[in-house]
Design a protein around this motif. Structure first.
Motif, PDB file in Angstrom:
ATOM      1  N   THR A   1     -11.036  -2.231  -2.327  1.00  0.00           N
ATOM      2  CA  THR A   1     -11.025  -0.775  -2.221  1.00  0.00           C
ATOM      3  C   THR A   1     -10.298  -0.326  -0.953  1.00  0.00           C
ATOM      4  N   GLU A   2     -10.564  -1.007   0.148  1.00  0.00           N
ATOM      5  CA  GLU A   2      -9.895  -0.674   1.414  1.00  0.00           C
ATOM      6  C   GLU A   2      -8.384  -0.863   1.299  1.00  0.00           C
ATOM      7  N   MET A   3      -7.968  -1.955   0.693  1.00  0.00           N
ATOM      8  CA  MET A   3      -6.539  -2.249   0.595  1.00  0.00           C
ATOM      9  C   MET A   3      -5.838  -1.303  -0.373  1.00  0.00           C
ATOM     10  N   LEU A   4      -6.507  -0.943  -1.452  1.00  0.00           N
ATOM     11  CA  LEU A   4      -5.901   0.007  -2.391  1.00  0.00           C
ATOM     12  C   LEU A   4      -5.760   1.387  -1.753  1.00  0.00           C
ATOM     13  N   ASP A   5      -6.686   1.747  -0.892  1.00  0.00           N
ATOM     14  CA  ASP A   5      -6.549   3.000  -0.132  1.00  0.00           C
ATOM     15  C   ASP A   5      -5.223   3.007   0.628  1.00  0.00           C
ATOM     16  N   GLU A   6      -4.898   1.882   1.256  1.00  0.00           N
ATOM     17  CA  GLU A   6      -3.662   1.765   2.029  1.00  0.00           C
ATOM     18  C   GLU A   6      -2.438   1.788   1.113  1.00  0.00           C
ATOM     19  N   VAL A   7      -2.539   1.107  -0.035  1.00  0.00           N
ATOM     20  CA  VAL A   7      -1.427   1.079  -0.995  1.00  0.00           C
ATOM     21  C   VAL A   7      -1.086   2.489  -1.466  1.00  0.00           C
ATOM     22  N   LEU A   8      -2.102   3.241  -1.852  1.00  0.00           N
ATOM     23  CA  LEU A   8      -1.874   4.597  -2.360  1.00  0.00           C
ATOM     24  C   LEU A   8      -1.390   5.535  -1.259  1.00  0.00           C
ATOM     25  N   ALA A   9      -1.875   5.321  -0.043  1.00  0.00           N
ATOM     26  CA  ALA A   9      -1.432   6.161   1.071  1.00  0.00           C
ATOM     27  C   ALA A   9       0.059   5.995   1.340  1.00  0.00           C
ATOM     28  N   GLU A  10       0.584   4.806   1.028  1.00  0.00           N
ATOM     29  CA  GLU A  10       2.009   4.531   1.219  1.00  0.00           C
ATOM     30  C   GLU A  10       2.845   4.954   0.008  1.00  0.00           C
ATOM     31  N   GLY A  11       2.206   5.423  -1.042  1.00  0.00           N
ATOM     32  CA  GLY A  11       2.926   5.813  -2.241  1.00  0.00           C
ATOM     33  C   GLY A  11       3.387   4.631  -3.083  1.00  0.00           C
ATOM     34  N   ASP A  12       2.748   3.472  -2.915  1.00  0.00           N
ATOM     35  CA  ASP A  12       3.122   2.262  -3.650  1.00  0.00           C
ATOM     36  C   ASP A  12       2.321   2.137  -4.939  1.00  0.00           C
ATOM     37  N   ARG A  13       2.682   1.128  -5.742  1.00  0.00           N
ATOM     38  CA  ARG A  13       1.958   0.835  -6.976  1.00  0.00           C
ATOM     39  C   ARG A  13       1.493  -0.618  -6.962  1.00  0.00           C
ATOM     40  N   ALA A  14       0.414  -0.900  -7.696  1.00  0.00           N
ATOM     41  CA  ALA A  14      -0.198  -2.222  -7.615  1.00  0.00           C
ATOM     42  C   ALA A  14      -0.667  -2.715  -8.971  1.00  0.00           C
ATOM     43  N   LEU A  15      -0.605  -4.045  -9.143  1.00  0.00           N
ATOM     44  CA  LEU A  15      -1.228  -4.729 -10.275  1.00  0.00           C
ATOM     45  C   LEU A  15      -2.416  -5.523  -9.753  1.00  0.00           C
TER      46      LEU A  15
END
Length: 285
Positions: A108-122
């Protein structure tokens, strides 16, 4: 061994700049996560109960019991909800907000950072049941749609989901995939983060899944995050594979079958829990 087999092997890697000049970098990161006290208690109980039964078993029965034990411990490292009850519907998402797991907190913490950067994740998982509870949890936490592709996804729905993720700027930025359904044959280069939430203990299988993102057409550096629960069999198997990585593709067979040949003492040493890696206090998200 190298001198014997090298004349018979022709190997081309996508990371070779003589083959592909414009492929970005791939950076792998091992994310070590502690167990909660609840997880550790269940882990130790399962190991103690199972080893006593395995020691009395032989042949195929013994191998089957070891595989079942490995799966159960891997599910527990994800979250206790997976072994406490059969997950049948999204109502279990309520449980995973109160029954805290080290992996879930870090994700959850890492996805917060991913979304804050405007990135996408699998996010890859071996367990479709985990995807079924993780999806509504993340949707509730981030207050947005999360995609989930697994074996029961229809062909039309699958194609629609992939097309949205790849081509729609407004599409959900996170997709959960079961490893068997989404590990090969997909082009998802719109993402630049790959999370292996639970590990398939074969480097080739994990690399195939990562290659849904790290392939021709990718324009950004790819971040690969491999989750490992410290002090558990996950960390010990990770260390074992890393120590033999150069030969892993030839030596380690697909899945966990190679682990069933261990004798009981070797299995006990593999499964014993390191108490120093447990979260002392649980803070529910």
């Amino acid at each position: 061994m190298r001198s014997l087999v090298q004349p018979f092997i022709l190997r081309r890697l996508k990371t070779d700049k003589d083959i592909i000049q414009d492929l970005p970098e791939k950076q792998e990161n091992i994310v070590f996560c502690p167990l909660t006290t609840e997880q550790a208690t269940l882990y130790q109980k399962i190991v103690d109960d199972s080893l006593a039964k395995i020691d009395d078993a032989e042949g195929i029965q013994r191998r089957g019991m070891i595989l079942a034990l490995l799966v159960k411990l891997k599910q527990l490292c994800n979250h206790p909800v997976l072994i406490e009850a059969k997950v049948k519907n999204s109502k279990k998402s309520v449980l995973i907000k109160t029954q805290y797991s080290g992996k879930l907190q870090r994700l959850t913490e890492m996805l917060d950072e991913v979304l804050a950067e405007g990135d996408r994740a699998l996010i890859f998982t071996q367990f479709a049941e985990w995807g079924k509870v993780l999806q509504p949890y993340l949707e509730h936490y981030f207050n947005r749609e999360i995609l989930f592709l697994y074996g029961s996804t229809s062909k039309n729905k699958r194609e629609e989901m992939i097309d949205r993720f790849q081509n729609d700027p407004q599409a959900p930025p996170i997709m959960i995939l079961s490893l068997k359904a989404g590990g090969v044959g997909l082009n998802l280069t719109r993402a630049n983060h790959v999370f292996h939430f639970d590990r398939w203990w074969n480097p080739a299988v994990e690399n195939q899944a990562t290659d849904r993102v790290f392939r021709i057409g990718q324009t950004r550096n790819v971040q690969v995050h491999k989750f490992v629960c410290t002090g558990t069999l996950e960390e010990k198997i990770h260390d074992l594979i890393e120590s033999k990585k150069a030969l892993a593709e030839q030596v380690v067979s697909a899945g966990e079958d190679w682990l069933t040949a261990l004798d009981t003492d070797q299995l006990r040493n593999l499964l014993i829990l390191d108490r120093n890696s447990i979260i002392e206090e649980e803070i529910p998200l």
